[in-house]
Design a protein around this motif. Structure first.
Motif, PDB file in Angstrom:
ATOM      1  N   LEU A   5      41.578  46.189  36.733  1.00  0.00           N
ATOM      2  CA  LEU A   5      41.382  47.077  35.579  1.00  0.00           C
ATOM      3  C   LEU A   5      39.932  47.032  35.087  1.00  0.00           C
ATOM      4  CD1 LEU A   5      44.656  46.387  33.561  1.00  0.00           C
ATOM      5  CD2 LEU A   5      44.059  48.483  34.769  1.00  0.00           C
ATOM      6  N   LEU A  23      45.254  41.629  38.394  1.00  0.00           N
ATOM      7  CA  LEU A  23      45.438  42.909  37.717  1.00  0.00           C
ATOM      8  C   LEU A  23      44.321  43.157  36.718  1.00  0.00           C
ATOM      9  CD1 LEU A  23      47.151  45.416  37.116  1.00  0.00           C
ATOM     10  CD2 LEU A  23      48.504  44.060  35.507  1.00  0.00           C
ATOM     11  N   SER A  24      43.982  42.122  35.964  1.00  0.00           N
ATOM     12  CA  SER A  24      42.893  42.238  34.980  1.00  0.00           C
ATOM     13  C   SER A  24      41.581  42.556  35.693  1.00  0.00           C
ATOM     14  CB  SER A  24      42.731  40.942  34.193  1.00  0.00           C
ATOM     15  OG  SER A  24      43.931  40.599  33.564  1.00  0.00           O
ATOM     16  N   LYS A  42      48.200  38.118  37.085  1.00  0.00           N
ATOM     17  CA  LYS A  42      47.565  38.633  35.861  1.00  0.00           C
ATOM     18  C   LYS A  42      46.058  38.725  36.051  1.00  0.00           C
ATOM     19  CE  LYS A  42      50.600  37.397  32.058  1.00  0.00           C
ATOM     20  NZ  LYS A  42      50.859  36.419  30.996  1.00  0.00           N
ATOM     21  N   ILE A  43      45.489  37.685  36.659  1.00  0.00           N
ATOM     22  CA  ILE A  43      44.028  37.667  36.866  1.00  0.00           C
ATOM     23  C   ILE A  43      43.620  38.805  37.788  1.00  0.00           C
ATOM     24  CG2 ILE A  43      42.104  36.353  37.855  1.00  0.00           C
ATOM     25  CD1 ILE A  43      43.537  33.798  36.919  1.00  0.00           C
TER      26      ILE A  43
END
Lengths: 348, 490
Positions: free
Chosen positions: A18, A14-15, A11-12
């Protein structure tokens, strides 16, 4: 447990990706510089990529495109195109902070409609860098009337004056590996620039002004009449061989004093001596100091600074370019008048 | 080394990793607690050491004085107030020596027509804050609010806990000491809450405060050079710039503390929606206002009321506000001189005191005449204008410079026109903050208007992306040239 760690890490990452993409998108409008390329002709240390979009919002707000050669001009340059006035200089002449039509070169172009004005001003091109590349520039463009060399500093050790024109370098200044890597991404380039600002502030240097030229800490003698005279003599010979006239255009920093008066940071006696020596060697000399003072006193305008940066420091703003172009035109006309016996055509 | 320095962040990361490591690897609670506190204390002294090694000695001395003082006060019984007075005086004189000695000496020399001195005594970093914390602690012990702290580590940390060391927030013994006694754990929720508060504070500081300061420094240095409109923009942006600087720091300090598992009080709560001076100070630098109210204003007001008690009834009725007003003027004066060394700071404090008195007296008069409360928008703007006008004294070096600034504001003259983009953005950001708070108030249906805290859900990709984007944007837009935390000077 491992699964959870992998999930959180994913998640980190991917964030992060982005966010990075969003910031890169933002910088495409806010801080977008073309790629730096080598200059095969040795006219400048480097060139921007040709026909490339640029934008700057860090100091002033401006956007435009480079020409085919990667310089900031309204039109392309094709080999053999005539050039009447060649403008060489630093980021002040590059003028990424103002719309292209407000730059010194554009103003000259507008006020000299019958002459071809070409600008090769680029960041980090101080006076010595310009001199190193001058023979190559004259050899390529053959400016028929004038070659303007813009600078914020003219105080150098004598050994620099003695040797600079004899170096005739064509190579560019090496940039660090880090810079070469980050220039591929606009956001990383901006971060790199921010880091440089931070480092300069930590070192106590003035990070605001263009190209951050400072006097060499050298204890060697500086700007002696003999050394400068010999340098100007060589410069005159170079110019004469190329069929052009040189104008050295100097503009000092300025700051507002507590009592509201303007302090122009110029060594008056050294510049006066430089002016006299230039005159003796048939080289034009512009010192913008008086014009800066006059404009401030009469119209309350400053040549540097933007509403999104600092008051009175940094690069030429629109007023600064206008003042500079006005004075350059005046010097050019004076030189033409003084030389009128040899010329059949007026300047304009 | 502060939040302004690049070197601080690897240091912070090491501390956070160290605390987390202690939490995970050491199972024995008491051992973990001890190591955690040693690590935090060591870090705090490392920060002090980076400024100047000799500051560590001075700070250690204050800690010891406070520790010994607390223990002696507790044992003193009936004589505790006298002993408290002794130790408080010692601490105040210590602060006074570092902050005011050079100024007072120079002023004295000027008065007797002698050349001044070039002696400048470097004040240990954070001294104003930890001395006030120490004084508050000693008075609390003297007033028997809680027992003296027996653990020197706890007391030391209360005074010099590094996130709050430079610019606060001020902590009270009964709020922070219990947290230090517990084995506070880092948790994902606290970490996420803390890091986003830190990020918002970082944005306020490097983007808004730093950019606005570049413009304001130039204008306040040479006001006669600028046009009236530029001066008015500077004057109205002065307090907002200080707000972004100080509240930015406070948010970063509170955020870092929260990441470590500790809670510090909020220091700001929409200070620009107020309609009077006392309400302003209840929302601006809240912990200092709280400290001054508890340890200076209230005791003074009580004392003055006791002095009034012996006066005739008619006198007491006519001057019933006198004790409170006198206490307020003295408190605001102390607040002014605490902020800085110079007559301009004293005037800054006194002006707040005078307008507080006017507000109190006028408020009584309006109540007596039964006037209805007027339109709030106008009082808010009027209050904003007044606070910014007084703030000119805070910004200038001398009272004379402040007067010249006021003259330039009202006497028509030509000058450089400079509509600072970042000041306009800052003022817009202030309005945005108030609008957000109002929307939240309506949503919650609450009576009070309070600042909205960041509430990104960092467990989700959009929330995390927003946080990383904010940090990245702050790095992109921020000004990283010469800058400083304004309150670091105090």
């Amino acid at each position: 447990m491992m699964g959870r760690i992998v999930k959180v890490t994913g998640k980190i990452c991917l964030s992060g990706i982005l966010a990075f993409l969003a910031l890169t998108l933002f910088c495409m409008a806010y801080y977008h510089l073309p790629a730096r390329l080598e200059d095969p002709d040795g006219v400048t240390d480097f060139r921007w990529a040709g026909h490339a979009f640029y934008s700057r919002g860090t100091e002033g707000f401006a956007a435009g495109r480079t020409n085919n050669e990667g310089y900031i001009n309204e039109s392309d340059y094709l080999p053999g195109d005539p050039v009447d006035v060649l403008v060489i200089g630093s980021s002040h002449m590059e003028a990424l902070q103002v719309p292209e039509k407000e730059s010194t070169a554009a103003i000259l172009r507008k006020r000299l409609p019958d002459l071809a004005v070409y600008n090769v001003g680029l960041s980090n091109h101080d006076f010595l860098t310009c001199m190193r590349h001058l023979p190559a520039a004259l050899n390529k463009y053959h400016p028929a009337r004038f070659t303007i060399i813009e600078t914020v500093n003219l105080i150098f050790p004598d050994y620099e004056f003695e040797s600079i024109l004899r170096r005739n370098e064509t190579g560019g200044t090496e940039r660090s590996r880090v810079y070469e890597l980050v220039q591929k991404n606009h956001y990383l380039r901006l971060l790199y620039s921010q880091l440089e600002s931070y480092r300069k502030s930590q070192a106590g240097a003035q990070g605001d002004n263009a190209d951050n030229i400072s006097d060499s800490p050298d204890a060697a003698p500086k700007n002696s009449a003999e050394a400068v005279g010999r340098f100007l003599s060589q410069l005159h010979d170079l110019a004469q061989a190329a069929g052009t006239k040189i104008i050295i255009a100097y503009h000092p920093k300025a700051s507002i004093n507590a009592d509201g008066s303007l302090q122009v940071w110029s060594d008056v006696s050294t510049m006066r001596q430089f002016d006299e020596l230039c005159h003796q060697h048939g080289i034009g000399f512009l010192d913008l100091s008086d014009r800066i003072q006059t404009e401030y006193q009469q119209r309350n305008v400053l040549p540097y600074g933007f509403i999104n940066s600092a008051v009175g420091s940094g690069h030429f703003n629109a007023e600064g370019h206008r003042m500079f172009a006005d004075e350059l035109l005046r010097i050019m006309e004076e030189m033409e008048r003084a030389d009128s016996a040899e010329r059949s055509e007026p300047l304009r | 080394m502060s939040f302004n320095d690049l070197g601080f962040y690897p240091f912070l990361l090491l501390i956070l990793l160290g605390l987390f490591g202690v939490q995970v690897l050491i199972k024995k609670e008491q051992t973990a607690l001890l190591i955690r506190k040693i690590l935090l204390l060591f870090s705090s002294f490392a920060v002090i050491w980076c400024y100047r090694p000799s500051f560590c000695l001075s700070t250690a001395a204050v800690i010891l004085i406070t520790y010994v003082g607390g223990r002696l006060i507790e044992r003193a019984g009936t004589g505790r107030m006298r002993i408290a007075g002794l130790f408080v005086t010692a601490l105040v004189l210590w602060l006074g020596y570092f902050k005011y000695f050079s100024f007072l000496l120079n002023t004295f020399c000027t008065l007797i027509g002698q050349p001044g001195t070039l002696i400048r005594i470097a004040a240990p970093i954070g001294i104003s804050f930890y001395i006030f914390t120490a004084v508050g602690y000693l008075l609390d012990v003297a007033w028997e609010k809680y027992p003296a702290e027996r653990n020197l580590l706890n007391l030391s940390l209360m005074l010099v806990f590094f996130p709050k060391l430079l610019c606060g927030p001020l902590v009270r013994g009964d709020e922070f000491l219990p947290q230090l006694r517990e084995n506070r754990r880092m948790s994902a929720d606290r970490f996420m809450s803390g890091i986003q508060l830190f990020a918002f504070g970082f944005f306020k500081k490097v983007v808004l405060a730093n950019h606005m300061a570049r413009f304001l420094d130039s204008v306040f240095f040479a006001p006669s050079a600028f046009s009236m409109s530029t001066l008015w923009l500077a004057m109205l942006s002065n307090m907002p710039a200080l707000y972004f600087d100080f509240s930015g720091y406070s948010d970063m300090a509170i955020g870092v503390s929260r990441m470590m598992g500790y809670d510090l009080r909020s220091n700001f709560n929409l200070p620009f929606i107020t309609t009077n001076i006392s309400d302003f100070w209840s929302r601006w630098h809240i912990t200092l206002t709280d400290w001054l109210q508890s340890y200076l204003f209230n005791p003074l007001a009580v004392r003055f009321r006791r002095m009034m008690a012996g006066k005739p009834k008619a006198f007491r009725k006519k001057y019933k506000l006198l004790p409170e007003c006198a206490a307020a003027v003295i408190t605001f004066f102390v607040s002014g001189v605490w902020h800085g060394v110079g007559f301009n700071f004293a005037i800054f404090g006194l002006l707040h005191g005078i307008f507080y008195v006017i507000q109190k007296v006028y408020g009584q008069a309006r109540k007596a005449k039964g006037k209805a409360s007027g339109l709030r928008f106008v009082p808010v703007l009027a209050s904003f204008l007044l606070i910014n006008l007084i703030q000119v004294f805070f910004r200038t070096e001398t009272p004379g410079e402040a007067v010249r600034f006021y003259q330039a504001l009202i006497v028509p003259h030509a000058g450089v026109f400079f509509p600072s983009f970042w000041c306009l953005i800052g003022l817009a950001a202030l309005c945005g903050e108030i609008i957000l708070a109002r929307m939240e108030q309506r949503k919650q249906g609450s009576a009070e208007l309070n600042a909205v805290q960041p509430r990104l859900n960092l467990r989700t990709v959009p929330g995390m992306t927003a946080l990383l984007f904010l940090i990245g944007l702050a790095l992109a837009l921020g000004y990283f040239g010469e800058s400083y935390f304004v309150y670091e000077q105090f």
